[in-house]
Design a protein around this motif. Structure first.
Motif, PDB file in Angstrom:
ATOM      1  N   PRO A   1       0.878  -1.331   0.160  1.00  0.00           N
ATOM      2  CA  PRO A   1       0.044  -0.193   0.279  1.00  0.00           C
ATOM      3  C   PRO A   1       0.858   1.165   0.205  1.00  0.00           C
ATOM      4  CG  PRO A   1      -1.056  -1.664   1.390  1.00  0.00           C
ATOM      5  CD  PRO A   1       0.210  -2.141   1.341  1.00  0.00           C
ATOM      6  N   GLY A   2       0.333   2.110  -0.788  1.00  0.00           N
ATOM      7  CA  GLY A   2       1.074   3.372  -1.229  1.00  0.00           C
ATOM      8  C   GLY A   2       2.342   3.428  -1.997  1.00  0.00           C
TER       9      GLY A   2
ATOM     10  N   THR B   1      -8.005   0.695  -2.055  1.00  0.00           N
ATOM     11  CA  THR B   1      -8.415   1.843  -0.967  1.00  0.00           C
ATOM     12  C   THR B   1      -8.799   1.087   0.144  1.00  0.00           C
ATOM     13  OG1 THR B   1     -10.637   1.613  -1.942  1.00  0.00           O
ATOM     14  CG2 THR B   1      -9.466   3.460  -2.958  1.00  0.00           C
TER      15      THR B   1
ATOM     16  N   GLY C   1      -4.148   1.107   4.077  1.00  0.00           N
ATOM     17  CA  GLY C   1      -2.806   1.774   3.654  1.00  0.00           C
ATOM     18  C   GLY C   1      -1.800   1.158   4.399  1.00  0.00           C
TER      19      GLY C   1
ATOM     20  N   GLY D   1      -2.677  -1.062   8.902  1.00  0.00           N
ATOM     21  CA  GLY D   1      -1.916  -1.001   7.861  1.00  0.00           C
ATOM     22  C   GLY D   1      -0.925  -2.180   7.578  1.00  0.00           C
TER      23      GLY D   1
END
Length: 295
Positions: A135-136, A146, A149, A174
């Motif tokens: 993620p990211g 989505t 994170g 996350g």
């Protein structure tokens, strides 16, 4: 950090011009993935535009890699052509190939898995998997970008939908990387491969392992955890109520007698020190408790 995939990864989409390939390429690019080329035999020289940026299409993976320097590919081709698609990716020297396609004949999978392993350079994930996401950083496959994170947890799972649920339930903590290895009887990467990588990743502090009935992958993972993993692991095994002798969802998810049952897998994991939840939500709660106790 992350395992196997990060913001530096440059991605080829095999089958990008098809409906599924095109749809998920758009989603991957929207998540920040560096998609640099598509491959569809016979359509070389064309391009597909995503977010006003054209992505070139090549006839072969080798041509795409030579032109772009790509390191990774994701396969969205029909099952009948998957074996050749993977062979082409391995022959092109890619570091990572992720096979999303389901319904691939087991014989074909066994052949291309062996071919990738013998190459010594291509990490294979799948088939019949949702891919992986850091993620990211990057997202290769069909995992919704989505739902969570970046964070402290590593996730390895046989199930796509349970991957999504676990990521959503632990979204406030996350994930470093979430890997869906697929539920077919033969996989390019195993729970153990991911466990080894997460153990070596300094920013993965705890690990979630999701398994399911059938085979002995979870028992082998339990033995590996007992001998090699120092980080806390929580687990969930899908299929406690599955009837004996009936395939459930994935081709590899079938119980024969007392072999491959959720109960046996849970016992093996707990014997290795893994906290195992009876439901995905309970498993998420167990991980939340562990993370709260980490320094």
């Amino acid at each position: 950090m992350s395992i196997w995939l990060d913001q530096r990864s440059t991605v080829i989409v095999q089958g990008m011009t098809g409906s599924e390939g095109r749809k998920h390429t758009q989603r991957m690019i929207g998540a920040g993935t560096r998609v640099v080329a598509g491959v569809t035999p016979g359509k070389g020289g064309q391009s597909v535009t995503f977010e006003e940026a054209p992505v070139p299409v090549f006839d072969t993976v080798a041509e795409a890699r030579e032109a772009t320097g790509a390191t990774t590919s994701v396969v969205f081709v029909p099952a009948a052509y998957t074996r050749q698609a993977v062979v082409d990716a391995v022959d092109a020297g890619l570091d990572l190939t992720v096979v999303i396609t389901e319904g691939v004949p087991v014989r074909d999978t066994a052949e291309f898995v062996a071919y990738a392993r013998q190459s010594g350079h291509t990490r294979l994930i799948g088939p019949n998997c949702p891919g992986l996401i850091s993620p990211g950083k990057s997202n290769v496959g069909i995992i919704p970008p989505t739902i969570s994170g970046p964070g402290r947890i590593g996730l390895v799972s046989k199930s796509g939908t349970l991957t999504y649920q676990m990521m959503f339930e632990l979204r406030d903590i996350g994930f470093s990387t979430a890997v869906g290895i697929g539920g077919d009887p033969v996989n390019g990467s195993t729970h153990i491969d991911a466990l080894e990588a997460f153990e070596a990743d300094p920013e993965t502090e705890a690990i979630v392992l999701i398994g399911e009935i059938g085979g002995d992958a979870e028992e082998r993972a339990a033995a590996y955890i007992a001998d090699h993993i120092t980080k806390p692991v929580v687990g969930y095994v899908a299929g406690f109520t599955a009837p004996v002798g009936k395939t459930m969802g994935h081709a590899g998810a079938i119980v024969t007698g007392s072999a491959g049952t959720a109960k046996a897998k849970k016992a093996a994991l707990e014997a290795a020190g893994v906290a195992v939840g009876r439901t995905p939500s309970e498993t998420a709660s167990l991980m939340r408790e562990i993370v709260a106790g980490l320094a």
